[in-house]
Motif scaffolding. Structure first.
Motif, PDB file in Angstrom:
ATOM      1  N   SER A 196       5.398 -19.749  70.840  1.00 29.41           N
ATOM      2  CA  SER A 196       5.614 -18.597  69.971  1.00 29.41           C
ATOM      3  C   SER A 196       7.003 -18.658  69.341  1.00 29.41           C
ATOM      4  CB  SER A 196       5.465 -17.304  70.763  1.00 29.41           C
ATOM      5  OG  SER A 196       6.598 -17.083  71.568  1.00 29.41           O
ATOM      6  N   THR A 197       7.159 -17.951  68.235  1.00 27.53           N
ATOM      7  CA  THR A 197       8.454 -17.882  67.562  1.00 27.53           C
ATOM      8  C   THR A 197       9.503 -17.288  68.483  1.00 27.53           C
ATOM      9  OG1 THR A 197       7.364 -17.679  65.423  1.00 27.53           O
ATOM     10  CG2 THR A 197       9.656 -16.970  65.556  1.00 27.53           C
ATOM     11  N   ASN A 198       9.130 -16.254  69.258  1.00 31.31           N
ATOM     12  CA  ASN A 198      10.085 -15.633  70.180  1.00 31.31           C
ATOM     13  C   ASN A 198      10.553 -16.611  71.253  1.00 31.31           C
ATOM     14  OD1 ASN A 198      10.017 -13.225  68.811  1.00 31.31           O
ATOM     15  ND2 ASN A 198       8.529 -12.279  70.183  1.00 31.31           N
ATOM     16  N   THR A 199       9.631 -17.419  71.788  1.00 32.10           N
ATOM     17  CA  THR A 199       9.987 -18.410  72.797  1.00 32.10           C
ATOM     18  C   THR A 199      10.908 -19.464  72.196  1.00 32.10           C
ATOM     19  OG1 THR A 199       7.904 -18.074  73.948  1.00 32.10           O
ATOM     20  CG2 THR A 199       9.081 -20.118  74.429  1.00 32.10           C
ATOM     21  N   ILE A 209      12.944 -19.160  69.633  1.00 31.37           N
ATOM     22  CA  ILE A 209      14.261 -18.557  69.394  1.00 31.37           C
ATOM     23  C   ILE A 209      15.018 -18.411  70.715  1.00 31.37           C
ATOM     24  CG2 ILE A 209      15.443 -16.436  68.671  1.00 31.37           C
ATOM     25  CD1 ILE A 209      13.203 -16.163  66.526  1.00 31.37           C
ATOM     26  N   ALA A 210      14.338 -17.944  71.758  1.00 30.23           N
ATOM     27  CA  ALA A 210      14.982 -17.786  73.068  1.00 30.23           C
ATOM     28  C   ALA A 210      15.466 -19.136  73.598  1.00 30.23           C
ATOM     29  CB  ALA A 210      14.021 -17.129  74.058  1.00 30.23           C
ATOM     30  N   ASP A 211      14.641 -20.193  73.445  1.00 27.69           N
ATOM     31  CA  ASP A 211      15.041 -21.533  73.883  1.00 27.69           C
ATOM     32  C   ASP A 211      16.260 -22.020  73.110  1.00 27.69           C
ATOM     33  OD1 ASP A 211      13.050 -21.725  75.797  1.00 27.69           O
ATOM     34  OD2 ASP A 211      11.683 -22.872  74.504  1.00 27.69           O
TER      35      ASP A 211
END
Length: 137
Positions: A2-5, A7-9
């Motif tokens: 996912s985009t959120n994952t 970005i978090a990475d």
């Protein structure tokens, strides 16, 4: 992924590179496992090729100069995440100084990193450091 994952990475890997710079500046060798994987490989002109956390930490301890400090400033960070692996590159300026005095030596570095996701978070698996320039002040 996912985009959120993603970005978090990318944020965690950027933080990892900042922790690497602070580890060097603060000479916190006992905290090296929070930055490096156990099987890390570091390639640099000063150390050649070092493999394994113990050898890398030993080299950093050996390189300490009494009364000398460093300040690493890292910029131009690029991170590419591919699942549980990532590559990153950055430029770094390193200032060498003694308490209360301006830097007596400055160097520009190009750095390339490979990181891996571990149960403890992202860790550096490989570091390649290439000097770009130096200046004695």
């Amino acid at each position: 992924m996912s985009t959120n994952t993603l970005i978090a990475d990318r944020i965690e890997i950027a933080d990892l590179l900042s922790r690497f710079a602070l580890l060097l500046d603060e000479k916190r060798w006992d905290d090296a496992a929070a930055v490096f994987a156990e099987d890390v490989a570091v390639h640099s002109p000063r150390g050649g090729e070092l493999r394994g956390l113990d050898k890398v930490v030993g080299f950093m301890r050996q390189g300490e100069v009494e009364g000398e400090h460093t300040q690493h400033t890292t910029t131009d960070l690029l991170v590419e995440v591919d699942g549980d692996r990532a590559s990153a590159s950055a430029n770094s300026t390193v200032y060498y100084y003694r308490d209360g005095l301006p830097p007596h030596f400055t160097g520009g570095l190009r750095q390339r990193f490979t990181a891996a996701r571990t149960p403890a978070g992202w860790r550096l698996r490989e570091v390649r450091i290439t000097p770009a320039w130096t200046r004695e002040n």
